[in-house]
Scaffold this active site. Structure first.
Site, PDB file in Angstrom:
ATOM      1  CG  LEU A 140      -1.948  -1.085   1.383  1.00  0.00           C
ATOM      2  CD1 LEU A 140      -2.709  -0.923   2.696  1.00  0.00           C
ATOM      3  CD2 LEU A 140      -2.910  -1.102   0.211  1.00  0.00           C
ATOM      4  CG  ASP A 141       0.304   4.372  -2.820  1.00  0.00           C
ATOM      5  OD1 ASP A 141       1.166   3.643  -3.326  1.00  0.00           O
ATOM      6  OD2 ASP A 141      -0.631   4.888  -3.462  1.00  0.00           O
ATOM      7  CE  LYS A 142       6.051   8.176   4.885  1.00  0.00           C
ATOM      8  NZ  LYS A 142       7.256   9.023   4.735  1.00  0.00           N
ATOM      9  NE  ARG A 242      -2.344   8.486  -4.565  1.00  0.00           N
ATOM     10  CZ  ARG A 242      -1.072   8.744  -4.261  1.00  0.00           C
ATOM     11  NH1 ARG A 242      -0.227   7.745  -4.013  1.00  0.00           N
ATOM     12  NH2 ARG A 242      -0.649   9.989  -4.194  1.00  0.00           N
TER      13      ARG A 242
END
Length: 301
Positions: A140-142, A242
């Site tokens: 997962l993204d930060k 996104r």
């Protein structure tokens, strides 16, 4: 469901009735899709036994047989163990699902990096006396929160990687997006590639990799002009959700990189659910990640 138990470094597996008449080789290659390199390792290290004996892999198994695999060997973690609280959603001898907080990378991006979820998982495993490589199956993204799946041995890691590639691991996300999405249910099918003008940004591109996101509107909040939307990935491209939401004119709230409003501290994206068939037992696994932080980001959820 297949009955298994861990005994020291070995997995003991009772042969289910539907496997009767299969060879050991067929079980490894067809039922589990074990990679060739791992099959070679098992042969060279005599890591597979039937009823406690090392025999030919061409042997056909019977219903009361016990298959043993040398799975739980010690390995380097591959990252520096670091104590941080870990929110465990599901765990057994083979895999681990945890709820990642915001502001944390899934894994180190450079040698010696700490502060990531992988560092915390290494410490968590170490505290249980488990010495194995930290294997994240996806990331997962930060600033994205939610469920992340880890494998606790080579075999399960290899099977889960293949399952992810074959879209057999289903991941569901919740996002808050700007504006009102119409229609209320649909599919975003738009290839994604790198943005030549930005080192980390991705964009919809006809020459990119195929990317498909299904979505369903859960709620519209008119006072904030925000839609709460549920999404399920059919592919797993970098920044896929996104990019896709921005592409249809509804960027995620807080996602400044893709045109989102900056009135919250981070992008409002949460991996709420992961579901799959257990690679060893055949059990259906569904893990739900509650919204444990940032109530301001996900009001009422």
């Amino acid at each position: 469901m297949i009955s298994t138990r861990k005994k020291g470094e070995w997995l003991y597996l009772s042969i289910p009735s539907e496997w009767e008449g299969l060879s050991i080789a067929s079980i490894l290659k067809e039922k589990w899709n074990v990679p060739k390199t791992l099959l070679h390792h098992y042969r060279m290290n005599k890591s597979v036994k039937l009823n406690g004996e090392i025999i030919s892999w061409s042997t056909f198994v019977k219903g009361k047989d016990s298959l043993q695999l040398h799975l739980f060997t010690n390995e380097e973690f591959g990252v520096i163990p670091e104590y941080k609280e870990v929110d465990v959603l599901f765990e057994d001898d083979h895999l681990l699902v945890v709820n990642k907080p915001a502001g944390m990378d899934t894994h180190p991006n450079e040698t010696g990096q700490i502060g990531t979820l992988a560092n915390a998982i290494a410490f968590y495993l170490q505290s249980q006396g488990i010495q194995t490589k930290v294997r994240h199956i996806h990331r997962l993204d930060k600033d994205t929160t939610g469920a992340v799946l880890f494998a606790k041995n080579k075999l399960v890691g290899a099977i889960l990687d293949k399952m992810l590639e074959n879209r057999e691991i289903k991941r569901t996300y919740i996002a808050l997006v700007q504006g009102r999405i119409k229609p209320a249910k649909g599919k975003i099918d738009a290839a994604i590639g790198k943005d030549r003008h930005h080192p980390t940004r991705r964009r919809v591109s006809p020459n990119g990799q195929k990317a498909i996101s299904g979505y369903k509107v859960l709620e519209y909040l008119p006072k904030r002009d925000i839609t709460v939307v549920e999404l399920e990935l059919q592919t797993g491209r970098t920044h896929q959700i996104r990019v896709h939401l921005s592409h249809i004119g509804h960027p995620i709230l807080g996602d400044i990189l893709y045109g989102g409003r900056d009135d919250i501290a981070r992008q409002a994206l949460h991996a709420v659910k992961i579901r799959f068939i257990h690679p060893i037992s055949g059990e259906y696994i569904e893990s739900v990640a509650p919204f444990t932080d940032d109530p301001a980001v996900f009001p009422g959820h």
